[in-house]
Scaffold this motif. Structure first.
Motif, PDB file in Angstrom:
ATOM      1  N   SER A  18      -5.019  10.267  20.332  1.00 13.59           N
ATOM      2  CA  SER A  18      -5.099  11.613  19.786  1.00 13.59           C
ATOM      3  C   SER A  18      -5.790  11.584  18.429  1.00 13.59           C
ATOM      4  CB  SER A  18      -3.677  12.181  19.632  1.00 13.59           C
ATOM      5  OG  SER A  18      -3.710  13.359  18.883  1.00 13.59           O
ATOM      6  N   ALA A  19      -5.401  10.634  17.602  1.00 13.05           N
ATOM      7  CA  ALA A  19      -5.957  10.557  16.249  1.00 13.05           C
ATOM      8  C   ALA A  19      -7.446  10.209  16.264  1.00 13.05           C
ATOM      9  CB  ALA A  19      -5.170   9.528  15.437  1.00 13.05           C
ATOM     10  N   GLY A  21     -10.927  10.453  17.337  1.00 17.23           N
ATOM     11  CA  GLY A  21     -11.641  11.458  18.116  1.00 17.23           C
ATOM     12  C   GLY A  21     -12.981  11.782  17.504  1.00 17.23           C
ATOM     13  N   LEU A  22     -13.473  12.958  17.826  1.00 14.37           N
ATOM     14  CA  LEU A  22     -14.736  13.405  17.239  1.00 14.37           C
ATOM     15  C   LEU A  22     -14.646  13.347  15.717  1.00 14.37           C
ATOM     16  CD1 LEU A  22     -15.403  16.533  19.460  1.00 14.37           C
ATOM     17  CD2 LEU A  22     -16.584  14.337  19.550  1.00 14.37           C
ATOM     18  N   GLY A  23     -13.436  13.565  15.204  1.00 14.23           N
ATOM     19  CA  GLY A  23     -13.215  13.500  13.763  1.00 14.23           C
ATOM     20  C   GLY A  23     -13.690  12.179  13.181  1.00 14.23           C
ATOM     21  N   ASN A  24     -13.396  11.090  13.875  1.00 16.26           N
ATOM     22  CA  ASN A  24     -13.753   9.775  13.333  1.00 16.26           C
ATOM     23  C   ASN A  24     -15.225   9.450  13.484  1.00 16.26           C
ATOM     24  OD1 ASN A  24     -10.999   9.892  14.491  1.00 16.26           O
ATOM     25  ND2 ASN A  24     -10.804   7.967  13.417  1.00 16.26           N
ATOM     26  N   TYR A 100     -13.436  22.394  19.968  1.00 16.46           N
ATOM     27  CA  TYR A 100     -13.533  20.931  20.095  1.00 16.46           C
ATOM     28  C   TYR A 100     -14.045  20.569  21.488  1.00 16.46           C
ATOM     29  CZ  TYR A 100     -11.723  16.212  18.942  1.00 16.46           C
ATOM     30  OH  TYR A 100     -11.582  14.881  18.645  1.00 16.46           O
ATOM     31  N   PHE A 215      -6.821  16.254   9.748  1.00 13.51           N
ATOM     32  CA  PHE A 215      -7.448  16.463  11.050  1.00 13.51           C
ATOM     33  C   PHE A 215      -7.530  15.147  11.797  1.00 13.51           C
ATOM     34  CE2 PHE A 215     -11.173  16.885  13.818  1.00 13.51           C
ATOM     35  CZ  PHE A 215     -10.854  18.068  14.470  1.00 13.51           C
ATOM     36  N   SER A 216      -7.976  14.128  11.071  1.00 18.35           N
ATOM     37  CA  SER A 216      -8.207  12.846  11.711  1.00 18.35           C
ATOM     38  C   SER A 216      -6.908  12.223  12.217  1.00 18.35           C
ATOM     39  CB  SER A 216      -8.907  11.923  10.717  1.00 18.35           C
ATOM     40  OG  SER A 216      -9.236  10.744  11.348  1.00 18.35           O
ATOM     41  N   SER A 218      -4.470  13.901  13.333  1.00 19.41           N
ATOM     42  CA  SER A 218      -3.876  14.871  14.274  1.00 19.41           C
ATOM     43  C   SER A 218      -2.616  15.518  13.728  1.00 19.41           C
ATOM     44  CB  SER A 218      -3.526  14.212  15.607  1.00 19.41           C
ATOM     45  OG  SER A 218      -4.667  13.743  16.237  1.00 19.41           O
ATOM     46  N   PHE A 221      -0.803  20.313  13.633  1.00 20.30           N
ATOM     47  CA  PHE A 221      -0.905  21.177  14.817  1.00 20.30           C
ATOM     48  C   PHE A 221       0.276  20.986  15.754  1.00 20.30           C
ATOM     49  CE2 PHE A 221      -5.819  20.871  14.766  1.00 20.30           C
ATOM     50  CZ  PHE A 221      -5.858  21.790  13.739  1.00 20.30           C
ATOM     51  N   ALA A 223       0.757  18.267  17.403  1.00 25.18           N
ATOM     52  CA  ALA A 223       0.416  17.340  18.488  1.00 25.18           C
ATOM     53  C   ALA A 223       1.378  16.154  18.474  1.00 25.18           C
ATOM     54  CB  ALA A 223      -1.024  16.840  18.340  1.00 25.18           C
ATOM     55  N   SER A 311      -8.358  12.991  22.612  1.00 24.79           N
ATOM     56  CA  SER A 311      -7.865  13.994  21.655  1.00 24.79           C
ATOM     57  C   SER A 311      -7.658  15.352  22.315  1.00 24.79           C
ATOM     58  CB  SER A 311      -8.852  14.160  20.487  1.00 24.79           C
ATOM     59  OG  SER A 311      -8.962  12.956  19.785  1.00 24.79           O
ATOM     60  N   SER A 314      -4.371  15.530  23.962  1.00 18.01           N
ATOM     61  CA  SER A 314      -3.178  15.720  23.124  1.00 18.01           C
ATOM     62  C   SER A 314      -3.057  17.169  22.649  1.00 18.01           C
ATOM     63  CB  SER A 314      -3.191  14.761  21.939  1.00 18.01           C
ATOM     64  OG  SER A 314      -4.170  15.148  20.994  1.00 18.01           O
ATOM     65  N   LEU A 315      -4.188  17.817  22.434  1.00 17.26           N
ATOM     66  CA  LEU A 315      -4.130  19.228  22.029  1.00 17.26           C
ATOM     67  C   LEU A 315      -3.678  20.100  23.199  1.00 17.26           C
ATOM     68  CD1 LEU A 315      -7.397  19.365  19.907  1.00 17.26           C
ATOM     69  CD2 LEU A 315      -5.137  19.986  19.061  1.00 17.26           C
TER      70      LEU A 315
HETATM   71  N1  PHE Z   1      -7.603  13.715  15.387  1.00 16.44           N
HETATM   72  C1  PHE Z   1      -8.594  14.250  16.233  1.00 16.44           C
HETATM   73  C2  PHE Z   1      -9.965  13.774  15.770  1.00 16.44           C
HETATM   74  O1  PHE Z   1     -10.076  13.107  14.788  1.00 16.44           O
HETATM   75  C3  PHE Z   1      -8.554  15.735  16.314  1.00 16.44           C
HETATM   76  C4  PHE Z   1      -7.212  16.282  16.583  1.00 16.44           C
HETATM   77  C5  PHE Z   1      -6.578  17.053  15.638  1.00 16.44           C
HETATM   78  C6  PHE Z   1      -6.555  16.013  17.780  1.00 16.44           C
HETATM   79  C7  PHE Z   1      -5.313  17.531  15.848  1.00 16.44           C
HETATM   80  C8  PHE Z   1      -5.302  16.504  17.998  1.00 16.44           C
HETATM   81  C9  PHE Z   1      -4.671  17.258  17.025  1.00 16.44           C
HETATM   82  O2  PHE Z   1     -10.948  14.087  16.362  1.00 16.44           O
END
Ligand code: PHE
Length: 458
Positions: A18-19, A21-24, A100, A215-216, A218, A221, A223, A311, A314-315
């Motif tokens: 979950s952590a 993801g596109l964020g990273n 997302y 965000f990164s 998670s 929210f 999750a 990710s 998990s959302l």
């Molecule tokens: N952590 C995920 C990312 O870095 C995004 C995300 C945020 C997923 C919150 C789940 C909940 O891309």
């Protein structure tokens, strides 16, 4: 009986999935590029450890104690009024997933483009994101894949997928970073990435780094409240949280080792914004020659798609858990409802990149020049505003409603001597004082500055 992860590895794989993801991989390098390289990186690391870690532990504990989705959890451990916080986080989760999923669809689309050896895809990006057949099709495909996994349940679907995709993802990123480091220009890239310029740190860098850290990981929210509700009583939450944090930071860090050498090797700009990955990289892959270019390019976008999928899953699980827990809806039916609803909510984001004028120039913030599109707007509210607010509310909830003692008690299941350790003391202290204070101040400044145009600092 409530669903559970089958063991610690299963939970850690899912939460780390979950952590990461596109964020990273998509967002982190361009944030670093736009906001002063290593100075941003440093702030992000500080926030992860000092502010996010206690909240990460708290979210997992809230989930495990209450055995509920976020809305139910705040009600069970607190009061009906607090379910509002759960509602807020679920709305944020649904909104974020709606856009997302669109970006995830682009990633998969680019995987296909690379497989076809279409290196002009970089220049074609502006047309690609306007092409509703492609964008809509890939977004629908991605949503279907997410729904399929969630429909299979917690251990049979979510855990299983993560156990396969996470090791693969780490393997691919290590390979790509290793390769990128051998390119000419790698040194320059690393210098930019790793040598901080402290004069670049200002309020904007600080709140973007904070929003990104949340965000990164998670957080905010619900999750991890939801995943936490599937964790066994015997598991050690603190160790799990530490592994999740380190994996997330590690992958973001590695993504930088891959991205900056690649970009600098072609003498390209780092401040490519959201398009860095989609516009710049295909050209970089082309330079590697027809065969290697296809292999590296396709692997890269496959990596991005895998990271996104773990990710989105998990959302997606958040509203599904809510329907299953609170209304006893059958899981498959809940998955259908969530999938269709979120896809529809995502339509404005799909058309916000040139297809619809209205959504492409959706709003102009007070005091800023030029408008932003709907997708950027949602991402701004969700990750830079809702997330720290969610974190703030979680820490206030734990400290003053559920109470620190109950948190520490929940954590000591699976970790008996925990409360007296240094980390144990810090988590208590952080949740009660550091997080509410720092997050409160930053949240206030963000709202004033970003949405109302009032500058108090810097
Ligand atoms: N952590 C995920 C990312 O870095 C995004 C995300 C945020 C997923 C919150 C789940 C909940 O891309």
């Amino acid at each position: 009986m409530r669903n559970t992860f089958s063991n610690r590895i299963g939970f850690i794989a899912a939460a780390a999935g979950s952590a990461v993801g596109l964020g990273n991989i998509w967002k982190f390098p361009f944030e670093v590029g736009e906001r002063g390289g290593a100075a941003f990186l440093l702030m992000y690391l500080v926030f992860c450890f000092v502010l996010c870690f206690p909240i990460l532990v708290a979210e997992i504990s809230i989930g495990r104690k209450s055995q509920r989705n976020p809305i139910g959890a705040f009600t069970v451990l607190g009061h009906k009024k607090w379910s509002l916080v759960g509602i807020l986080s679920m709305v944020a989760a649904v909104l974020v997933l709606s856009f997302y999923n669109v970006v995830a669809g682009w990633s998969f689309g680019y995987f296909i483009e690379m497989l076809n050896g279409n290196f002009s895809a970089g220049n074609q990006f502006p047309e690609f994101i306007k092409n509703m057949v492609k964008v809509g099709g890939y977004a629908a495909l991605f949503m279907a894949a997410t729904a399929f996994i969630v429909a299979k349940g917690v251990s049979g679907g979510i855990e299983r997928t993560n156990k396969i995709l996470m090791p693969l993802l780490i393997l691919i990123i290590v390979m790509l970073a290793g390769y990128a480091l051998t390119l000419p220009g790698a040194r320059e890239g690393l210098k930019f990435y790793l040598i901080p310029d402290f004069s670049r740190i200002n309020l904007e860098v600080i709140y973007n780094a904070l929003g990104h850290a949340f965000f990164s990981l998670s957080l905010g929210f619900g999750a991890l409240i939801t995943y936490g509700s599937y964790v066994n009583k015997q598991e050690n939450i603190v160790t799990a949280a530490a592994v999740i944090t380190l994996t997330d930071i590690g992958v973001a860090f590695l993504a930088g080792f891959m991205m900056f050498p690649l970009v600098f090797s072609q003498g390209l700009e780092t401040n490519g914004g959201a398009g860095l990955v989609f516009m710049t990289l295909p050209g970089v892959f082309e330079q590697l020659g027809p065969v290697l270019g296809i292999v590296v390019g396709a692997l890269f976008f496959l990596l991005l798609s895998f990271a996104a999928l773990t990710s989105t899953v998990s959302l997606f699980e958040i509203p599904v858990a809510y329907m299953v827990d609170e209304f006893q809806v059958n899981r498959k039916k809940a998955v259908w409802i969530a999938g269709i609803a979120i896809f529809i909510i995502g339509i404005p984001s799909m058309i916000a990149n040139g297809y619809s004028d209205f959504f492409s120039h959706f709003i102009t913030y007070v005091g800023s020049e030029g408008s932003v599109d709907f997708m950027t707007f949602i991402s701004d509210i969700a990750s830079n505003t809702f997330l720290p607010l969610g974190g703030l509310l979680v820490s206030v909830f734990v400290a003053y409603v559920w109470k620190k003692e109950n948190l520490l008690h929940e954590i000591s299941n699976g970790n008996i001597s925990f409360a007296d350790t240094l980390i144990g003391r810090y988590i208590g202290f952080g949740i009660k004082y550091v997080c509410p204070l720092v997050l409160g101040v930053i949240f206030l400044l963000t709202v004033l500055e970003r949405f109302l145009g009032i500058h108090l600092v810097g």
